[in-house]
Scaffold this active site. Structure first.
Site, PDB file in Angstrom:
ATOM      1  N   HIS A 287     -66.425 -65.290 -29.242  1.00 49.37           N
ATOM      2  CA  HIS A 287     -66.651 -66.131 -30.506  1.00 49.37           C
ATOM      3  C   HIS A 287     -67.097 -65.460 -31.834  1.00 49.37           C
ATOM      4  CE1 HIS A 287     -66.259 -70.327 -28.606  1.00 49.37           C
ATOM      5  NE2 HIS A 287     -65.367 -69.610 -28.433  1.00 49.37           N
TER       6      HIS A 287
ATOM      7  N   SER B 130     -60.725 -65.505 -30.939  1.00 41.06           N
ATOM      8  CA  SER B 130     -59.619 -64.894 -30.155  1.00 41.06           C
ATOM      9  C   SER B 130     -58.680 -64.161 -30.660  1.00 41.06           C
ATOM     10  CB  SER B 130     -58.874 -66.205 -29.529  1.00 41.06           C
ATOM     11  OG  SER B 130     -59.759 -67.020 -28.884  1.00 41.06           O
TER      12      SER B 130
ATOM     13  N   LYS C  97     -55.757 -79.584 -27.619  1.00 39.38           N
ATOM     14  CA  LYS C  97     -54.752 -78.823 -26.745  1.00 39.38           C
ATOM     15  C   LYS C  97     -55.371 -78.538 -25.447  1.00 39.38           C
ATOM     16  CE  LYS C  97     -51.895 -75.110 -27.483  1.00 39.38           C
ATOM     17  NZ  LYS C  97     -50.940 -74.377 -28.575  1.00 39.38           N
ATOM     18  N   ASP C  98     -56.741 -78.416 -25.289  1.00 37.40           N
ATOM     19  CA  ASP C  98     -57.481 -78.282 -24.221  1.00 37.40           C
ATOM     20  C   ASP C  98     -57.346 -79.308 -23.090  1.00 37.40           C
ATOM     21  OD1 ASP C  98     -58.018 -75.526 -24.540  1.00 37.40           O
ATOM     22  OD2 ASP C  98     -60.041 -75.862 -25.097  1.00 37.40           O
TER      23      ASP C  98
ATOM     24  N   GLU D 174     -57.987 -64.704   2.874  1.00 34.11           N
ATOM     25  CA  GLU D 174     -57.140 -65.934   1.819  1.00 34.11           C
ATOM     26  C   GLU D 174     -56.230 -65.248   1.030  1.00 34.11           C
ATOM     27  OE1 GLU D 174     -58.646 -69.725   1.863  1.00 34.11           O
ATOM     28  OE2 GLU D 174     -58.158 -68.609   3.559  1.00 34.11           O
TER      29      GLU D 174
END
Lengths: 285, 367
Positions: B195, B199, B221-222, B264
């Site tokens: 921040h 971004s 959106k999130d 895995e």
């Protein structure tokens, strides 16, 4: 010109990308499908279990019959240490039935004076272990201790298919395979020679519900029972999966509508460059 | 209190955000949610788990059979680990695609988070104390013995003995419990670094002109992540065990190793690289480099020019070769897989270093 080159590069890049992915995919596929002489084991065939569908549940009648097979045949050698009689209540039996099953079992316990005694089981008892310990179990079975069956259907590659194939897959050993005393030939078992002789035979037991007890019927039922033991929550989880899946489209509509509503202002913005009088860009000659 | 409010406000409310963040920028917020989810489900599991080699396996089964809805927490927790890696990989590939490593501190803290999550997942896997997890811990811990001079001592110290034992299990449990809190802090640091500049975006420019507030736009959106969660929940309820191995249902037996040891899915690419090199020391170095190489991207000093299309093509090929490498990681050690593992390991390193050098080269090209 520049555009055309850029577009050409892009097409080329996409072409190369797809070719690379397809090539890699093809290679992986071809190698996955090939058979190796070193695979010294027969892979089990796929069977249409009533519970193998994404949203399908156990055939409880079959699970109940499977318990009869376990009790009358397998319990002589195999324990089921994670299963208690109370697990049967209201899942595959009524409380009375489960109590009666428990009472039929003999449980080793201590009495008030610390002496070992044998008493009939109660609901909170685990299914009894046929052997005092692992060493005793191995000694009684030519050195190979019968494994605990609680989690067995999840603990082998192939799962239910493997167990069914194993229980019904006893054959005369082919020439060249040496089978020691007390062992048996079974091509589904890794290595081919197993310390558990054939256990299931046509009419080897008699089902309470009158189902003809063929070998394959018993194998199917006991496999279903073992799967139930490995995950008694199986039906619940699929039921919940179905409920939540049915919910998804509605949530999707709300979220997508909400997001687009919030973004309408930003998304419908338009930029315009307007010459302001007196501040025009320089003229080209 | 006011300071805290301001801080939160600046992080997720008034933060000036670029308008051009696509769905690929959801991966980060998703990862934050996964971490919280793992901490919650993990805390619940820790209430019933016993970190004792004699009890560990049965205590896990106790959660599955006896604890009310314990099974659902465990299913979520171990599939949550896979979800974590799905989004970590997407997040990293997105970073490579859009050259997000221009934000150096963000990139480096992110890679450190990635390394810690790998450790965390590995230790959690060991806690089940099943055949595969026990033997995986034997294989992985003994890799540390190649560290010069101190190696054998470190291994003995981690084992707290001369082999993986109950004491090792306790060590892993404590770490598995503590590391997530470190991760939480690191994730916050990652966010603060991000921040301070904002971004990067698909337009490859992130000046401070023409931005929107983080709320409500990016909240709207999130919350799309909820859909991913619902799909995750449905999938882990339908087939909870598909990603795991059958050997995870057999209690650890230190006297008998499984025929075929596989990790895995999320470690398979690294495992393939490790096995591709017959020399143990070189193998371990390659394994380490497969992740450390990405730290070098922080040294790229090119803000002016980039061969975007070439970069994308390279990243795409890198993804394809990582996927093939992962598939090779679970194949038997025999031809043609051994040869292919070598080829694809070379491709893995070749492509990632080309990515790096193309960037430096393009600067020369345009200056």
């Amino acid at each position: 010109m520049q555009r055309a080159v850029a577009a050409g590069t892009k097409k080329f890049a996409i072409g190369v990308g797809i070719a690379a992915a397809a090539g890699a995919g093809g290679l992986v596929y071809a190698l996955e499908k090939s058979v190796y002489a070193s695979d010294h084991v027969v892979h089990p065939y796929h069977l249409p279990w009533s519970h193998s569908g994404k949203f399908s549940s156990f055939d409880i009648a079959s699970v109940r019959r499977g318990y009869e097979v376990y009790k009358q045949v397998c319990a002589a050698c195999h324990s089921m240490k994670f299963i208690h009689y109370r697990h049967f209540v209201d899942t595959i039996m009524t409380e009375e039935e489960a109590k009666a099953e428990a009472a039929e079992a003999t449980i080793n316990a201590l009495d008030d004076r610390g002496q070992t005694i044998q008493r009939p089981g109660i609901l909170t008892d685990a299914l009894p272990n046929p052997y005092a310990n692992k060493k005793a179990a191995a000694a009684a079975n030519n050195g190979a201790a019968p494994p605990d069956l609680s989690l067995m259907s999840l603990a082998r590659h192939g799962g239910d298919d493997y167990i069914f194939a194993l229980l019904t897959g006893y054959f005369d050993a082919p020439a060249g395979v040496k089978v020691d005393e007390g062992k048996a030939y079974n091509p589904y078992f890794p290595g081919g020679v197993i310390s558990m002789p054939q256990q299931l035979f046509d009419e080897g037991i008699e089902y309470k519900d009158g189902t003809p007890a063929t070998q394959s019927q018993q194998a199917k039922d006991v496999s279903a029972f073992m799967h139930w033991c490995a995950e008694p929550f199986h039906d619940t989880r699929k039921k919940w999966a179905l409920k939540i899946a049915a919910f998804i489209p509605f949530v999707a509509v709300v979220l997508i509508y909400g997001k687009r509503h919030i973004w309408t202002f930003t998304k419908s913005q338009k930029f315009a460059w307007k010459p302001v009088k007196g501040r025009e860009p320089p003229k080209q000659h | 209190m006011k300071g805290l409010m301001n801080f939160v406000n600046s992080l997720v409310v008034v933060l000036p955000s670029s308008k051009t963040l696509t769905l690929s920028w959801n991966f980060g917020s998703m990862l934050g949610m996964v971490l919280a989810f793992q901490i919650l489900t993990g805390t619940f599991l820790a209430m019933y788990y016993s970190a004792d080699s004699l009890l560990a396996f049965s205590s896990v089964q106790y959660i599955m059979y006896e604890v009310n809805f314990g099974w659902i927490f465990r299913i979520f927790h171990f599939n949550g680990a896979s979800l974590f890696f799905v989004f970590l990989y997407l997040h990293i590939f997105k970073g490579l695609f859009f050259m997000s490593y221009r934000l150096k501190k963000v990139w480096m803290s992110g890679l450190t988070i990635y390394l810690l999550v790998m450790m965390e997942a590995f230790m959690g896997y060991v806690l089940v104390w099943a055949q595969m997890s026990f033997w995986a811990s034997v294989v992985i811990t003994s890799l540390l013995s190649v560290i010069p001079i101190w190696g054998p001592m470190i291994v003995t110290w981690i084992w707290s003995g001369f082999t993986v034992s109950g004491a090792t299990l306790k060590f892993f449990f404590v770490l598995h419990f503590l590391v997530p809190w470190g991760l939480l802090v690191l994730m916050l640091v990652h966010l603060i670094f991000l921040h301070s500049t904002g971004s990067t975006s698909v337009l490859h420019c992130h000046g401070d002109y023409d931005k929107v507030c983080f709320a409500p736009e990016y909240w709207g959106k999130d919350v799309y992540n909820i859909l991913v969660w619902l799909v995750f929940i449905v999938m882990s309820l339908i087939s909870p065990f598909v990603l795991g191995d059958a050997e995870m249902f057999i209690e650890a037996d230190p006297m008998m190793s499984p025929v075929h040891i596989v990790p895995e899915w999320y470690f398979l690419f690294a495992y393939a690289i490790l096995r591709a090199i017959p020399n143990k020391i070189l193998g371990v170095i390659a394994l380490l480099m497969s992740i450390v190489i990405f730290y070098f991207f922080a040294f790229v000093n090119n803000y002016t020019s980039s061969l975007v299309k070439l970069n994308k093509l390279l990243v795409f090929s890198f993804i394809v070769s990582s996927v093939v490498l992962s598939w090779l990681g679970q194949c038997l050690v025999e031809d043609p897989f051994t040869l292919l593992s070598v080829i694809f390991s070379l491709l893995y390193f070749g492509l990632s270093s080309t990515l790096l050098f193309v960037f430096m080269f393009s600067k020369k090209l345009f200056e």
